[in-house]
Design a protein around this motif. Structure first.
Motif, mmCIF file in Angstrom:
data_model
loop_
_atom_site.group_PDB
_atom_site.id
_atom_site.type_symbol
_atom_site.label_atom_id
_atom_site.label_comp_id
_atom_site.label_asym_id
_atom_site.label_seq_id
_atom_site.Cartn_x
_atom_site.Cartn_y
_atom_site.Cartn_z
ATOM 1 N N GLY A 18 -5.506 -18.404 7.762
ATOM 2 C CA GLY A 18 -6.896 -18.740 7.485
ATOM 3 C C GLY A 18 -7.843 -18.095 8.486
ATOM 4 O O GLY A 18 -7.495 -17.861 9.646
ATOM 5 N N GLU A 19 -9.044 -17.792 8.004
ATOM 6 C CA GLU A 19 -10.102 -17.239 8.850
ATOM 7 C C GLU A 19 -9.666 -15.967 9.575
ATOM 8 O O GLU A 19 -10.070 -15.707 10.710
ATOM 9 C CB GLU A 19 -10.564 -18.290 9.872
ATOM 10 N N GLY A 20 -8.846 -15.183 8.898
ATOM 11 C CA GLY A 20 -8.397 -13.938 9.510
ATOM 12 C C GLY A 20 -7.940 -12.955 8.450
ATOM 13 O O GLY A 20 -7.681 -13.322 7.305
ATOM 14 N N LEU A 21 -7.840 -11.701 8.827
ATOM 15 C CA LEU A 21 -7.371 -10.642 7.944
ATOM 16 C C LEU A 21 -6.350 -9.823 8.718
ATOM 17 O O LEU A 21 -6.642 -9.344 9.815
ATOM 18 C CB LEU A 21 -8.545 -9.762 7.508
ATOM 19 N N SER A 22 -5.125 -9.685 8.151
ATOM 20 C CA SER A 22 -4.036 -9.079 8.918
ATOM 21 C C SER A 22 -3.372 -7.937 8.165
ATOM 22 O O SER A 22 -2.904 -8.133 7.039
ATOM 23 C CB SER A 22 -2.964 -10.142 9.229
ATOM 24 N N PRO A 23 -3.290 -6.765 8.777
ATOM 25 C CA PRO A 23 -2.468 -5.708 8.182
ATOM 26 C C PRO A 23 -0.999 -6.031 8.422
ATOM 27 O O PRO A 23 -0.653 -6.753 9.365
ATOM 28 C CB PRO A 23 -2.898 -4.461 8.957
ATOM 29 N N TYR A 24 -0.132 -5.516 7.595
ATOM 30 C CA TYR A 24 1.303 -5.721 7.797
ATOM 31 C C TYR A 24 2.078 -4.560 7.190
ATOM 32 O O TYR A 24 1.563 -3.817 6.362
ATOM 33 C CB TYR A 24 1.768 -7.053 7.208
ATOM 34 N N SER A 25 3.311 -4.380 7.626
ATOM 35 C CA SER A 25 4.184 -3.295 7.155
ATOM 36 C C SER A 25 3.425 -1.958 7.142
ATOM 37 O O SER A 25 3.538 -1.183 6.185
ATOM 38 C CB SER A 25 4.726 -3.608 5.756
ATOM 39 N N VAL A 26 2.674 -1.699 8.191
ATOM 40 C CA VAL A 26 1.840 -0.499 8.242
ATOM 41 C C VAL A 26 2.736 0.746 8.289
ATOM 42 O O VAL A 26 3.581 0.891 9.171
ATOM 43 C CB VAL A 26 0.909 -0.534 9.472
ATOM 44 N N GLY A 27 2.553 1.608 7.321
ATOM 45 C CA GLY A 27 3.345 2.826 7.239
ATOM 46 C C GLY A 27 4.771 2.629 6.771
ATOM 47 O O GLY A 27 5.514 3.610 6.639
ATOM 48 N N THR A 28 5.158 1.371 6.498
ATOM 49 C CA THR A 28 6.557 1.104 6.144
ATOM 50 C C THR A 28 6.704 0.185 4.936
ATOM 51 O O THR A 28 7.789 -0.315 4.670
ATOM 52 C CB THR A 28 7.304 0.463 7.331
ATOM 53 N N HIS A 29 5.635 -0.059 4.201
ATOM 54 C CA HIS A 29 5.726 -1.026 3.105
ATOM 55 C C HIS A 29 6.540 -0.462 1.934
ATOM 56 O O HIS A 29 6.384 0.687 1.535
ATOM 57 C CB HIS A 29 4.332 -1.427 2.614
ATOM 58 N N ARG A 30 7.400 -1.298 1.379
ATOM 59 C CA ARG A 30 8.347 -0.854 0.353
ATOM 60 C C ARG A 30 7.701 -0.532 -0.988
ATOM 61 O O ARG A 30 8.354 0.012 -1.881
ATOM 62 C CB ARG A 30 9.427 -1.923 0.159
ATOM 63 N N HIS A 31 6.429 -0.863 -1.154
ATOM 64 C CA HIS A 31 5.754 -0.475 -2.392
ATOM 65 C C HIS A 31 5.263 0.974 -2.358
ATOM 66 O O HIS A 31 4.944 1.541 -3.397
ATOM 67 C CB HIS A 31 4.567 -1.407 -2.661
ATOM 68 N N ALA A 32 5.213 1.568 -1.173
ATOM 69 C CA ALA A 32 4.732 2.955 -1.068
ATOM 70 C C ALA A 32 5.567 3.931 -1.898
ATOM 71 O O ALA A 32 5.007 4.737 -2.648
ATOM 72 C CB ALA A 32 4.684 3.390 0.396
ATOM 73 N N PRO A 33 6.913 3.897 -1.813
ATOM 74 C CA PRO A 33 7.678 4.849 -2.622
ATOM 75 C C PRO A 33 7.544 4.614 -4.122
ATOM 76 O O PRO A 33 7.674 5.550 -4.913
ATOM 77 C CB PRO A 33 9.124 4.641 -2.156
ATOM 78 N N GLU A 34 7.267 3.379 -4.496
ATOM 79 C CA GLU A 34 7.035 3.076 -5.915
ATOM 80 C C GLU A 34 5.737 3.727 -6.397
ATOM 81 O O GLU A 34 5.682 4.321 -7.485
ATOM 82 C CB GLU A 34 6.964 1.553 -6.061
ATOM 83 N N ILE A 35 4.707 3.639 -5.575
ATOM 84 C CA ILE A 35 3.433 4.281 -5.903
ATOM 85 C C ILE A 35 3.611 5.794 -5.950
ATOM 86 O O ILE A 35 3.135 6.466 -6.875
ATOM 87 C CB ILE A 35 2.359 3.887 -4.867
ATOM 88 N N GLU A 36 4.314 6.331 -4.960
ATOM 89 C CA GLU A 36 4.539 7.777 -4.898
ATOM 90 C C GLU A 36 5.356 8.274 -6.081
ATOM 91 O O GLU A 36 5.089 9.353 -6.629
ATOM 92 C CB GLU A 36 5.221 8.120 -3.576
ATOM 93 N N GLN A 37 6.340 7.500 -6.478
ATOM 94 C CA GLN A 37 7.178 7.881 -7.612
ATOM 95 C C GLN A 37 6.346 8.094 -8.866
ATOM 96 O O GLN A 37 6.474 9.104 -9.565
ATOM 97 C CB GLN A 37 8.220 6.778 -7.865
ATOM 98 N N GLU A 38 5.448 7.146 -9.165
ATOM 99 C CA GLU A 38 4.704 7.199 -10.415
ATOM 100 C C GLU A 38 3.529 8.179 -10.371
ATOM 101 O O GLU A 38 3.230 8.831 -11.374
ATOM 102 C CB GLU A 38 4.224 5.795 -10.796
ATOM 103 N N ILE A 39 2.874 8.312 -9.228
ATOM 104 C CA ILE A 39 1.827 9.347 -9.121
ATOM 105 C C ILE A 39 2.479 10.717 -9.201
ATOM 106 O O ILE A 39 1.945 11.649 -9.808
ATOM 107 C CB ILE A 39 1.009 9.182 -7.826
ATOM 108 N N GLY A 40 3.678 10.838 -8.611
ATOM 109 C CA GLY A 40 4.410 12.088 -8.687
ATOM 110 C C GLY A 40 4.771 12.466 -10.111
ATOM 111 O O GLY A 40 4.693 13.639 -10.494
#
Length: 349
Positions: free
Chosen positions: A202-224
């Protein structure tokens, strides 16, 4: 359309499983006949989720005790890693059952990429090759003919709906995409985690899995796939203190196009889509406009930096980002109206 389809839900005690129950309970062509949650076996759904107090639902059981031969479809809301072997066992028991997997286990087509990002070899390779990526707007025909559909994650759904038509039309430089994404805490699951405690999130905003999130390759796969070339994107997710909702702000470099060209391409791509709405120029998508619904809003804004634009997309991470999209795919697989059970208006305020 015949009798109602008999539906099972694996992992019904999680947020995605519960939202599948919420939506399917009023689906005109579905009957929930099996609910599993090994840690809550023997309990009613009303005990685990009190907002289901008015529904007559089967009790939660261990997945091994379900007679899968009597079901037409199963939704899987289990964590990645555990899903592969359970889905394989279900399909051995009933090869004709339709599987809507809401985990990440069958989304990546390349086995080496899966092993790299998930830390172990895929345990059901014969099914990984069979699975159809379940982003409805792009794979409608394949989904309709599939037995196993790998429904996308919430971040990829929001990002890909905004970017794939632009990449396919070669309006943007796919080697220069920055995706700034924010999701409500339900995206982290229902398990007890320190970073999702009210006093910490609450009352905060937090980045996480920066540069390592497992959804990145999924996004890359489909844009590719859309671009016809290997793609790497800059993707950073953030946890925002709200229960539901997701917003992706994508920064793109233009390939001789204008922001109006991008908006026109998106409008053309989604002109006949029931759930994807491209907002008018000057209107900004907001999470509150789609909360609790299967709808998506996409907008385009000119960047103050020359030859750049900002594409904003928003959805409910538990509906179009998970259970709603899975039901949309189920409708296709059974030849039902694609919008059946999914036309709820957003909850506002």
């Amino acid at each position: 359309m015949g009798s109602k389809k008999k539906i099972g839900i694996l992992g019904a005690s999680g947020y995605t499983g519960a939202d599948a129950v919420r939506l399917l309970a009023r689906h005109p062509n579905a009957e929930i006949t099996a609910l599993t949650a090994n840690t809550h076996a023997g309990k009613s759904m009303g005990d685990v989720f009190p907002h289901f107090f008015m529904l007559e639902l089967p009790k939660l059981v261990e997945w091994e005790k379900v007679d899968w031969t009597g079901l037409d479809a199963v939704f899987c809301g289990l964590p990645h890693g555990t899903t592969q072997e359970i889905v394989a066992a279900v399909l051995r028991a009933n090869p004709n059952i339709k599987v809507l997997d809401m985990s990440a286990d069958f989304r990546l087509r390349d086995k080496a990429t899966y092993a790299q990002w998930y830390g172990h070899e895929h345990r059901a390779l014969e099914l990984q090759g069979e699975a159809v990526y379940g982003l409805t707007e792009f794979y409608r025909e394949k989904i309709a003919a599939a037995r196993l559909v790998a429904c996308p994650g919430c971040y990829p759904t929001a990002a890909l709906l905004a970017l794939v038509p632009l990449a396919k039309a070669k309006l943007i430089d796919v080697d220069d995409i920055v995706i700034d994404a924010k999701s409500g805490v339900t995206g982290a699951g229902r398990g007890l985690k320190q970073n999702t405690l009210f006093s910490e999130a609450g009352e905060g905003l937090s980045p996480y899995s920066v540069g390592t999130h497992r959804h990145a390759p999924e996004i890359e796969q489909e844009i590719g796939v859309a671009a016809g070339a290997a793609v790497t994107v800059n993707f950073t997710p953030h946890l925002i203190p709200m229960a539901r909702g997701e917003l992706c702000t994508s920064y793109v470099k233009l390939n001789g196009a204008t922001p109006d060209d991008l908006r026109a391409a998106l409008e053309k791509a989604y002109a006949n889509e029931p759930f994807v709405h491209v907002v008018k120029k000057g209107v900004l998508p907001q999470t509150q406009n789609v909360r609790g619904s299967n709808y998506v809003q996409i907008g385009v804004v000119a960047d103050r930096i020359k030859n750049r634009a900002i594409v904003i997309s928003t959805l409910d991470n538990l509906v179009k980002g998970s259970a709603g999209q899975a039901i949309q795919n189920m409708n296709l697989m059974f030849g039902l109206p694609e919008t059946a059970g999914l036309e709820q208006i957003a909850l506002f305020p």
